[in-house]
Design a protein around this motif. Structure first.
Motif, PDB file in Angstrom:
ATOM      1  N   LYS B  22     -11.005   4.853   3.334  1.00 13.89           N
ATOM      2  CA  LYS B  22     -11.325   4.348   1.999  1.00 13.89           C
ATOM      3  C   LYS B  22     -10.124   4.226   1.079  1.00 13.89           C
ATOM      4  CE  LYS B  22     -15.906   6.619   1.810  1.00 13.89           C
ATOM      5  NZ  LYS B  22     -16.694   5.535   1.216  1.00 13.89           N
ATOM      6  N   ILE B  23      -9.087   5.022   1.311  1.00  9.68           N
ATOM      7  CA  ILE B  23      -8.059   5.205   0.287  1.00  9.68           C
ATOM      8  C   ILE B  23      -7.275   3.936  -0.014  1.00  9.68           C
ATOM      9  CG2 ILE B  23      -6.332   6.075   1.950  1.00  9.68           C
ATOM     10  CD1 ILE B  23      -6.802   7.456  -1.597  1.00  9.68           C
ATOM     11  N   ASP B  24      -6.937   3.164   1.024  1.00  3.73           N
ATOM     12  CA  ASP B  24      -6.099   1.985   0.772  1.00  3.73           C
ATOM     13  C   ASP B  24      -6.849   0.930  -0.045  1.00  3.73           C
ATOM     14  OD1 ASP B  24      -3.655   2.744   1.977  1.00  3.73           O
ATOM     15  OD2 ASP B  24      -4.483   2.353   3.958  1.00  3.73           O
ATOM     16  N   ALA B  25      -8.104   0.700   0.309  1.00  5.59           N
ATOM     17  CA  ALA B  25      -8.882  -0.302  -0.426  1.00  5.59           C
ATOM     18  C   ALA B  25      -9.104   0.140  -1.869  1.00  5.59           C
ATOM     19  CB  ALA B  25     -10.222  -0.541   0.278  1.00  5.59           C
ATOM     20  N   LEU B  26      -9.392   1.425  -2.050  1.00  2.76           N
ATOM     21  CA  LEU B  26      -9.596   1.945  -3.406  1.00  2.76           C
ATOM     22  C   LEU B  26      -8.331   1.735  -4.246  1.00  2.76           C
ATOM     23  CD1 LEU B  26     -11.048   3.587  -5.611  1.00  2.76           C
ATOM     24  CD2 LEU B  26     -10.295   5.669  -4.443  1.00  2.76           C
ATOM     25  N   ALA B  27      -7.188   2.120  -3.703  1.00  2.00           N
ATOM     26  CA  ALA B  27      -5.933   1.985  -4.442  1.00  2.00           C
ATOM     27  C   ALA B  27      -5.619   0.514  -4.723  1.00  2.00           C
ATOM     28  CB  ALA B  27      -4.795   2.637  -3.659  1.00  2.00           C
ATOM     29  N   ALA B  28      -5.845  -0.326  -3.717  1.00  2.00           N
ATOM     30  CA  ALA B  28      -5.489  -1.749  -3.853  1.00  2.00           C
ATOM     31  C   ALA B  28      -6.291  -2.418  -4.969  1.00  2.00           C
ATOM     32  CB  ALA B  28      -5.714  -2.462  -2.521  1.00  2.00           C
ATOM     33  N   ARG B  29      -7.533  -1.966  -5.171  1.00  2.00           N
ATOM     34  CA  ARG B  29      -8.344  -2.564  -6.241  1.00  2.00           C
ATOM     35  C   ARG B  29      -7.699  -2.371  -7.603  1.00  2.00           C
ATOM     36  NH1 ARG B  29     -12.746  -0.685  -3.252  1.00  2.00           N
ATOM     37  NH2 ARG B  29     -13.243   1.128  -4.528  1.00  2.00           N
ATOM     38  N   TYR B  30      -6.827  -1.395  -7.719  1.00  2.19           N
ATOM     39  CA  TYR B  30      -6.173  -1.123  -9.002  1.00  2.19           C
ATOM     40  C   TYR B  30      -4.666  -1.306  -8.902  1.00  2.19           C
ATOM     41  CZ  TYR B  30     -10.814   0.400  -9.917  1.00  2.19           C
ATOM     42  OH  TYR B  30     -12.186   0.414 -10.042  1.00  2.19           O
ATOM     43  N   GLY B  31      -4.238  -2.114  -7.912  1.00  2.75           N
ATOM     44  CA  GLY B  31      -2.827  -2.482  -7.808  1.00  2.75           C
ATOM     45  C   GLY B  31      -1.910  -1.336  -7.421  1.00  2.75           C
TER      46      GLY B  31
END
Lengths: 200, 200
Positions: B22-31
């Motif tokens: 989950k971590i990469d997608a979560l972070a990517a949503r906020y740049g």
């Protein structure tokens, strides 16, 4: 009507307090009642040889920060008590004594005790303070003080804590739904799925 | 661009594996980027004198059940490995060695190692198995085996674990955003609020 939920908590547990503000509404949305069951974490931790979490060098400071942040996240009124944690024997005894007479009154008492400790910073480990809260909830002071020192009430609390341990309760809040255990207010999303759709 | 998130995890941690999905997608949503940082829980637990949770008489059986249920709750492929937990030294060394050469490759390796252990039930504590996974990820077997036994790579992992402890890391997953620590995949909702709206 489906079976009631069992809600185990320690009156000195911040996360238990957070859960207490949510559990009845959550259960009611799915036609469930809730049995409130105060326990004593000190007795429970002995079984697992767990150290007091707030004293751990790494986890302790984190948990203190997580408690305050989680209160803000959930939008729950919270003030770190001047004395924290406390042995929550007096409030737990008062609860079970009241519960045998009037479960609705006992639940109101539990909410008032949590509010007194975690919002008003009143030390509910004191019999006098617990009695003050009980009087405000409509109970008789002399009867409450007598109950807090009654050998039968003392034994009742010990039986409740022993029964919780037998059932596997090791923390606060600890919720049992249809025999399934959920530990922590951060499992309320899983509890809700269980209530809505059954076992998963 | 805002600062990258630090994502600490143990390759033997089921909750760390859940977080890794989950971590990469979560972070990517906020740049945000993510620095993956494997640690060794055994070394961390020593600091807090924590016992291995799965061996605790009350909490141990609960955690085993919670892991499997949480996998279903999140919809993540998961199979309890035949050997669990394991000392995750080999995969952690392989990761840091790869990360110094190609961070994207190292991240793919980390995902492949987690998948090998928690989906395919392959014992990645073995240098041979870790090397097999690394080869499938495009790396050279002899170089990987050499790296796993290299004194510099060993020291590198120890330094990373020590630095994590200095920073207060005590569990897996453990995420640090703008200096704020979040422990557990069940804090991803709080991480998301932080990323979306800043400190709360």
């Amino acid at each position: 009507m489906p079976a009631a939920i069992d809600f185990y908590f320690d009156f000195s547990s911040s996360y238990g307090y957070f859960a207490s503000t949510k559990i009845d509404a959550l259960a009611a949305r799915y036609g469930r009642g809730v049995n409130w069951r105060p326990i004593l974490l000190g007795a429970v931790y002995k079984v697992d040889h767990e150290l007091e979490v707030l004293k751990l060098p790494l986890k302790g400071p984190y948990v203190m920060r997580d408690i305050a942040r989680s209160a803000r996240f959930y939008g729950i009124a919270y003030k770190l008590p001047a004395r924290f944690p406390i042995p929550a024997v007096a409030p737990a005894r008062a609860f079970y004594w009241a519960n045998d007479r009037d479960p609705a009154l006992a639940r109101n008492l539990a909410r008032s005790l949590y509010h007194a400790y975690f919002v008003e910073d009143r030390d509910i480990s004191s019999q006098e303070v617990t009695a003050d809260v009980a009087v405000a909830a409509g109970m008789n002071r002399d009867e409450v003080i007598a109950a807090l020192n009654d050998i039968g009430v003392k034994a009742r609390l010990r039986r409740e804590v022993d029964a919780a341990i037998q059932r596997g309760v090791f923390g606060s809040p600890f919720v049992v739904v249809d025999g399934e255990a959920f530990w922590g207010v951060d499992r309320f999303d899983q509890i809700e799925r269980w209530l809505a759709h059954g076992p998963f």
